[in-house]
Design an enzyme around this catalytic site. Structure first.
Site, short mmCIF file in Angstrom:
data_model
loop_
_atom_site.label_atom_id
_atom_site.label_comp_id
_atom_site.label_asym_id
_atom_site.label_seq_id
_atom_site.Cartn_x
_atom_site.Cartn_y
_atom_site.Cartn_z
N PRO A 2 0.75 -1.03 0.16
CA PRO A 2 0.05 -0.10 -0.02
C PRO A 2 0.99 1.26 0.05
O PRO A 2 1.58 1.49 1.04
CB PRO A 2 -0.78 0.10 1.28
CG PRO A 2 0.17 -1.07 2.24
CD PRO A 2 0.69 -1.82 1.25
N ASP B 8 5.82 2.49 1.96
CA ASP B 8 4.99 1.12 2.16
C ASP B 8 4.40 1.43 3.49
O ASP B 8 5.07 1.41 4.42
CB ASP B 8 6.18 -0.12 2.06
CG ASP B 8 5.02 -1.23 2.16
OD1 ASP B 8 3.87 -1.22 2.71
OD2 ASP B 8 5.68 -2.22 2.02
N HIS B 9 2.93 1.69 3.60
CA HIS B 9 2.32 1.86 4.64
C HIS B 9 2.40 0.71 5.65
O HIS B 9 1.90 0.72 6.85
CB HIS B 9 0.59 2.14 4.52
CG HIS B 9 0.49 3.43 5.39
ND1 HIS B 9 0.71 3.51 6.60
CD2 HIS B 9 -0.46 4.34 5.05
CE1 HIS B 9 -0.05 4.54 7.07
NE2 HIS B 9 -0.56 5.20 6.05
N ARG B 10 2.78 -0.29 5.33
CA ARG B 10 2.65 -1.38 6.38
C ARG B 10 3.79 -1.41 7.20
O ARG B 10 4.08 -1.97 8.42
CB ARG B 10 3.02 -2.75 5.54
CG ARG B 10 1.81 -3.21 4.69
CD ARG B 10 1.97 -4.44 3.57
NE ARG B 10 3.23 -4.36 2.74
CZ ARG B 10 3.79 -5.22 1.87
NH1 ARG B 10 3.06 -6.27 2.06
NH2 ARG B 10 4.86 -4.89 1.26
N THR B 11 4.92 -0.82 6.70
CA THR B 11 6.11 -0.48 7.67
C THR B 11 6.34 1.13 8.20
O THR B 11 6.91 1.19 9.01
CB THR B 11 7.35 -0.97 7.08
OG1 THR B 11 7.51 -0.30 5.73
CG2 THR B 11 7.38 -2.60 6.95
#
Length: 395
Positions: free
Chosen positions: A196, A367-370
């Site tokens: 994302p 990367d919105h996951r990290t």
């Protein structure tokens, strides 16, 4: 003979010469010129002249090749050269010059030369023992010719191009996708659709950077670019914001203690990202030297796989093309990529007055996951501070 060149193997990122590990006669060619080959396919069989290897070839096709074969097959099987990556093979051939002497050239080089109407005798080879390879023909520009030769690659040889005319009289051309283009398409699609992305923008005052660069480049044997300064500043900012220097796995987030910055380099067939290892420990001049060397190898398709792996962050710069601002797709397994625009002269406000200033726009894709928005914003603020005050990068 052992050490003779069997083929030039083109992977998605580089072209490498493949040497024979054995002496003998070439009994079987498993991959024809220009063909792609999957992992573990049969490239060639070398053995004693006159040996019948048909049963060995069939056994390899059937996947039944094992150590229970006959003694002759056992000996021949030891000479099988198996291709370990998806490649395009180019067997080596020779031509003759006007004096009857042999000219060593790969078939691909010969084909390109023939298509362009170039005499191979006029070209100086850069391959082993002066052998002419593809890049020698592509880079050859005879002084007598007014028209510039059309660059040709494996992907655009006649066998890879198909022309069509529609019922309406419109013409189209289909060009076979090269291994590099396939790899780029796969990697970017995986990144864009699995990570994302979100984007943060910031504008940097480059007046001090311009003056500092002038002073640095006055030193003997020193030449740095603005991109070198951005790479150095990014490495230092990553040290202060380790969350950006991460890799996402489903179960864990990997915090990379090392900082390896990938620098995107445009090449005729696409894009490669050579890696500067331990960038935070390099000074700006070292970064410049390393980037130039890697970029040169990238354009000549001489990068090794190790030189393109292991990045923890990526910098992509289109400023030299006049692009003021753009967004990039994250180069996985990185968590972020920095897009660098052109330095633009425009009116700015300083100390309450409108003056002429030099600014540069940076865009960070995360990367919105990290990486959360606040983390990415703090990283950009630190990066901005370093670039606007270059002396802090030299401390």
């Amino acid at each position: 003979e052992e050490g003779d060149i069997l083929a030039e193997i083109e992977t998605d990122k580089a072209t490498m010469e493949f040497e024979s590990f054995n002496e003998g006669t070439l009994l079987h060619i498993g991959v024809q010129e220009g063909e792609s080959a999957p992992v573990d396919s049969l490239l060639a069989i070398i053995g004693e002249a006159g040996t019948d290897v048909s049963s060995l070839v069939e056994a390899h096709k059937a996947g039944t090749l094992n150590n229970n074969s006959s003694e002759k097959q056992e000996e021949a099987s030891k000479a099988i050269e198996e291709n370990k990556t998806e490649t395009v093979a180019t067997p080596v051939e020779t031509a003759s010059n006007n004096k009857g002497g042999r000219i060593f050239a790969s078939p691909l080089a010969k084909k390109i030369a023939k298509d362009k109407g170039i005499n191979l005798a006029d070209i100086k080879g850069s391959g082993e023992n002066g052998r002419i390879i593809k890049k020698d023909v592509e880079n050859y520009s005879p002084a007598a010719k007014v028209e510039a030769p059309v660059a040709t690659s494996t992907a655009t040889t006649p066998s890879a191009v198909t022309n069509f005319t529609t019922a309406a009289g419109e013409s189209v051309e289909e060009v076979k996708n090269s291994q590099m283009r396939k790899a780029i398409a796969k990697a970017l699609a995986n990144s864009k659709f699995s990570a994302p992305h979100f984007y943060l923008n910031i504008e940097v005052d480059m007046d001090n950077a311009i003056e500092s660069r002038k002073i640095i480049n006055q030193m003997p044997e020193t030449k740095v670019s603005f991109n070198d300064m951005v790479v150095k500043a990014s490495a230092m900012a990553l040290r202060r914001h380790p969350q950006v220097n991460t890799t996402w796995n489903d179960d864990v987030t990997i915090y990379n203690k090392h900082i390896n910055i990938g620098v995107a380099v445009a090449v005729p067939e696409g894009l490669v990202v050579p890696v500067l290892r331990n960038t935070d420990y390099m000074n700006i001049n070292q970064i410049d030297i390393e980037v130039r060397q890697l970029a040169s190898k990238a354009r000549n398709k001489k990068l090794t796989p190790n030189e393109m792996q292991g990045s923890t962050f990526t910098v992509s710069n289109l400023g030299m093309f006049g692009i003021e601002s753009f967004t990039s797709i994250i180069n996985q397994p990185n968590s972020a990529i920095l897009s660098v625009g052109a330095i633009v002269q425009k009116p700015v406000v300083k100390n309450g007055e409108i003056v002429v200033g030099n600014t540069m726009k940076l865009t960070l894709a995360c990367d919105h996951r990290t990486v959360d928005g606040a983390v990415g914003a703090q990283f950009l603020q630190t990066l901005k501070t370093y670039l606007e005050n270059p002396v802090t990068m030299l401390a």
